[in-house]
Enzyme design. Structure first.
Site, PDB file in Angstrom:
ATOM      1  N   LYS A  60      41.901  34.460  23.935  1.00 13.30           N
ATOM      2  CA  LYS A  60      42.052  33.900  25.433  1.00 13.30           C
ATOM      3  C   LYS A  60      41.026  32.676  25.469  1.00 13.30           C
ATOM      4  O   LYS A  60      40.988  31.641  26.205  1.00 13.30           O
ATOM      5  CB  LYS A  60      41.309  35.183  26.301  1.00 13.30           C
ATOM      6  N   GLN A 104      35.594  41.806  28.350  1.00 16.11           N
ATOM      7  CA  GLN A 104      36.889  42.378  27.792  1.00 16.11           C
ATOM      8  C   GLN A 104      36.755  44.415  27.505  1.00 16.11           C
ATOM      9  O   GLN A 104      35.612  44.481  27.383  1.00 16.11           O
ATOM     10  CB  GLN A 104      36.564  42.443  26.092  1.00 16.11           C
ATOM     11  N   ASP A 127      39.139  38.078  36.040  1.00 11.51           N
ATOM     12  CA  ASP A 127      39.646  38.827  35.665  1.00 11.51           C
ATOM     13  C   ASP A 127      40.800  40.342  36.806  1.00 11.51           C
ATOM     14  O   ASP A 127      41.198  40.830  36.017  1.00 11.51           O
ATOM     15  CB  ASP A 127      39.162  39.614  34.422  1.00 11.51           C
TER      16      ASP A 127
END
Ligand code: NAP
Length: 289
Positions: A60, A104, A127
């Protein structure tokens, strides 16, 4: 290993569409930096040293660098407590130099992941993991999509899959994937069925699917004989060995469109994250620009 499709199934090339999205994000990031003197910035937060998570975050961040999006990485030890993680994310939420925050998943089992996600300010939730973002997705309001579901819908749109009135079956109901993808499909007027580990006679459901979303986390779990001929098959699974949740050869023999693994949903997830980071920065820097 490269994958081939049967004569009936067309491949949905997520890599190519994702490349195009990253190029567009890069152009917008450069224009924003020229206008405001500031590049978009994504903060990535990683707890512990799980090798797969380290790889995902590195991918990412590399993609960010390619698109002119800065990233700030915060690596926390595996024994970080929920309170410490919530504090760290709260500080990033208050930091005007950070426009998007990625925690994450998964964090360790001793951490309340939901509490940590909820510490992300809604305007920085690029996200799409907070309850605010889930509600926005479900209610069709402005907000950030959960990245994998958002990428899936973008891919379906790119291949002109008309969802109206079609039966979409989602196998999996996780907060980051199964549930939100079903909500997005419902918002596009599909008739949605959710299946999960307690579903009885799974194949009876999957055989009714015009659009099947596999989000199970079990390698080659769904086979061609469990699909409706001509179905559109989206394999969101990503298991060790670069293997999806769908048995590709047997599924490709009956599907009309199918995503490969790798090169289908995975790149779309990262491209959606980048696009939403530039969106977030554009909104936050808009007043300053
Ligand atoms: P997860 O949290 O483990 O959820 C898995 C879901 O599958 C659960 O809802 C579970 O049901 C259901 N399930 C498990 N066994 C089943 C069975 N025998 N029959 C029917 N349903 C079953 O996983 P996730 O985070 O959603 O991820 C799913 C997959 O997508 C994984 O392979 C992951 O690596 C991949 N993924 C890929 C990306 C990407 O960018 N490509 C992003 C995220 C995830 P219950 O709820 O009843 O337990």
């Amino acid at each position: 290993m490269s994958q081939t499709t049967s004569p009936t199934a067309r491949l949905m090339d997520g890599s190519a569409l994702a490349r195009q999205m990253v190029e567009e994000a890069a152009e917008r990031a450069a224009a924003l930096a020229a206008r405001t003197g500031r590049a978009p910035c994504l903060a990535t937060v990683l707890v512990g040293d799980d090798p797969a998570s380290i790889t995902y975050v590195r991918m990412k961040r590399n993609r960010c660098a390619k698109a002119g999006v800065r990233s700030r990485h915060i690596a926390l030890p595996a024994d970080t407590t929920t309170a410490q993680l919530v504090d760290t994310i709260g500080e990033l939420s208050d930091d005007s130099g950070v426009h998007g925050i990625l925690l994450q998943h998964p964090v360790g089992p001793h951490i309340d992941e939901r509490a940590a996600f909820e510490a992300i300010a809604p305007e920085k939730d690029v996200d799409g993991v907070t309850a605010h973002s889930f509600a926005a997705m479900s209610l069709g309001m402005d907000g950030f999509a959960s990245c994998t579901p958002g990428g899936i819908v973008r891919l379906l749109d790119h291949y002109d899959v008309d969802l109206t009135g079609r039966h979409a079956v989602v196998v999996g109901r996780s907060a980051i994937l199964g549930k939100p993808v079903g909500m997005l499909l419902l918002g596009r007027n599909a008739t949605v069925t959710y299946c999960h580990s307690r579903t009885t006679d799974l194949a009876a459901h999957t055989r009714e699917a015009d659009v099947l979303i596999a989000a199970v986390g079990r390698p080659r779990f769904l086979h061609g004989d469990q699909l409706k001929p001509g179905a559109v098959v989206i394999d969101a699974g990503y298991n060790p060995g670069n293997v999806g949740d769908v048995d590709f050869p047997s599924a490709a023999a009956v599907a009309s469109l199918i995503t490969p693994v790798p090169g289908g949903v995975g790149p779309m997830t990262i491209a959606t994250l980048l696009t939403q980071t530039v969106d977030a920065a554009t909104r936050q820097l808009g007043a300053a620009g």
